[in-house]
Write a protein that holds these residues in place. Structure first.
Motif, PDB file in Angstrom:
ATOM      1  N   SER A 232       2.400   6.269  13.360  1.00  0.00           N
ATOM      2  CA  SER A 232       3.549   6.374  12.463  1.00  0.00           C
ATOM      3  C   SER A 232       3.117   6.871  11.080  1.00  0.00           C
ATOM      4  N   ASN A 233       2.006   6.343  10.581  1.00  0.00           N
ATOM      5  CA  ASN A 233       1.514   6.778   9.277  1.00  0.00           C
ATOM      6  C   ASN A 233       1.181   8.270   9.279  1.00  0.00           C
ATOM      7  N   LEU A 234       0.547   8.741  10.347  1.00  0.00           N
ATOM      8  CA  LEU A 234       0.217  10.165  10.441  1.00  0.00           C
ATOM      9  C   LEU A 234       1.475  11.029  10.440  1.00  0.00           C
TER      10      LEU A 234
ATOM     11  N   VAL B  90       2.868  13.740   7.388  1.00  0.00           N
ATOM     12  CA  VAL B  90       3.201  15.151   7.577  1.00  0.00           C
ATOM     13  C   VAL B  90       4.574  15.459   6.996  1.00  0.00           C
ATOM     14  N   VAL B  91       5.538  14.582   7.228  1.00  0.00           N
ATOM     15  CA  VAL B  91       6.888  14.792   6.692  1.00  0.00           C
ATOM     16  C   VAL B  91       6.851  14.809   5.170  1.00  0.00           C
ATOM     17  N   ILE B  92       6.133  13.872   4.562  1.00  0.00           N
ATOM     18  CA  ILE B  92       6.040  13.830   3.096  1.00  0.00           C
ATOM     19  C   ILE B  92       5.368  15.088   2.571  1.00  0.00           C
ATOM     20  N   GLU B  93       4.267  15.484   3.184  1.00  0.00           N
ATOM     21  CA  GLU B  93       3.553  16.680   2.719  1.00  0.00           C
ATOM     22  C   GLU B  93       4.396  17.940   2.860  1.00  0.00           C
ATOM     23  N   ASP B  94       5.231  17.997   3.889  1.00  0.00           N
ATOM     24  CA  ASP B  94       6.035  19.201   4.118  1.00  0.00           C
ATOM     25  C   ASP B  94       7.307  19.260   3.284  1.00  0.00           C
TER      26      ASP B  94
ATOM     27  N   VAL C  58       2.310  12.331  -4.206  1.00  0.00           N
ATOM     28  CA  VAL C  58       1.190  11.388  -4.223  1.00  0.00           C
ATOM     29  C   VAL C  58       1.704   9.948  -4.172  1.00  0.00           C
ATOM     30  N   VAL C  59       2.720   9.649  -4.964  1.00  0.00           N
ATOM     31  CA  VAL C  59       3.287   8.298  -4.971  1.00  0.00           C
ATOM     32  C   VAL C  59       3.859   7.955  -3.597  1.00  0.00           C
ATOM     33  N   SER C  60       4.551   8.901  -2.989  1.00  0.00           N
ATOM     34  CA  SER C  60       5.127   8.671  -1.656  1.00  0.00           C
ATOM     35  C   SER C  60       4.043   8.432  -0.608  1.00  0.00           C
ATOM     36  N   LEU C  61       2.975   9.197  -0.670  1.00  0.00           N
ATOM     37  CA  LEU C  61       1.879   9.017   0.282  1.00  0.00           C
ATOM     38  C   LEU C  61       1.212   7.649   0.112  1.00  0.00           C
ATOM     39  N   ILE C  62       1.040   7.226  -1.132  1.00  0.00           N
ATOM     40  CA  ILE C  62       0.440   5.914  -1.398  1.00  0.00           C
ATOM     41  C   ILE C  62       1.354   4.802  -0.904  1.00  0.00           C
ATOM     42  N   LEU C  63       2.647   4.892  -1.204  1.00  0.00           N
ATOM     43  CA  LEU C  63       3.601   3.882  -0.747  1.00  0.00           C
ATOM     44  C   LEU C  63       3.673   3.841   0.779  1.00  0.00           C
ATOM     45  N   CYS C  64       3.608   4.999   1.394  1.00  0.00           N
ATOM     46  CA  CYS C  64       3.614   5.082   2.857  1.00  0.00           C
ATOM     47  C   CYS C  64       2.412   4.350   3.440  1.00  0.00           C
ATOM     48  N   LYS C  65       1.231   4.584   2.892  1.00  0.00           N
ATOM     49  CA  LYS C  65       0.020   3.915   3.376  1.00  0.00           C
ATOM     50  C   LYS C  65       0.150   2.400   3.236  1.00  0.00           C
ATOM     51  N   PHE C  66       0.612   1.940   2.069  1.00  0.00           N
ATOM     52  CA  PHE C  66       0.740   0.499   1.850  1.00  0.00           C
ATOM     53  C   PHE C  66       1.795  -0.120   2.758  1.00  0.00           C
ATOM     54  N   ALA C  67       2.899   0.570   2.991  1.00  0.00           N
ATOM     55  CA  ALA C  67       3.948   0.046   3.876  1.00  0.00           C
ATOM     56  C   ALA C  67       3.426  -0.105   5.301  1.00  0.00           C
TER      57      ALA C  67
END
Length: 129
Positions: free
Chosen positions: A80-82, A86-90, A99-108
């Motif tokens: 799910s994280n992967l 990809v969705v956030i990066e695209d 960057v903030v979204s990717l960090i929040l995604c990892k923590f979630a």
């Protein structure tokens, strides 16, 4: 020797991040693991005659079931994280928001898998009341 990069690419320094293949294989391997573990989980859950709390806790407490549930939780969170990455990066274009979204995604995802692991381990080691 001439370069095949466009002038804009040279100025922006936009090139390959060199991690596309690793990400690709991580997604495929985690998907294969989810398929295998998912088939096990569906087959095992079809074996339940009636859903009662005590029977489910007893089932989760069995060592093999606990181990496979832990593996399933980790594989689901990783995959799910992967995918969300990809969705956030695209689709998120602002560098700060990305960057903030990717960090929040990892923590979630870390929080979700930690909760799943805690629940399974608590039941497995007899802590469920």
């Amino acid at each position: 020797m001439s370069s095949l990069r466009s002038p804009l690419g040279k100025v922006l320094g936009a090139g390959s991040a060199k991690d596309g293949t690793e990400h690709f294989w991580s997604q495929r391997v985690s998907a294969a693991g989810i398929v295998l573990l998912g088939l096990w989980f569906v087959a095992a859950s079809l074996g339940f005659d009636a859903i009662d709390r005590d029977g489910l806790i007893e089932w989760v407490a069995m060592p093999m079931n606990s181990i496979l549930l832990l593996l399933l939780a980790v594989a689901l969170a990783w995959h799910s994280n992967l995918g969300v990455q990809v969705v956030i990066e695209d689709y998120i274009h602002g560098p700060f928001l990305k960057v903030v979204s990717l960090i929040l995604c990892k923590f979630a995802h870390l929080l979700a898998v930690a909760a799943a692991l805690f629940a399974v381990l608590k039941i497995a080691f007899g802590g469920a009341a």
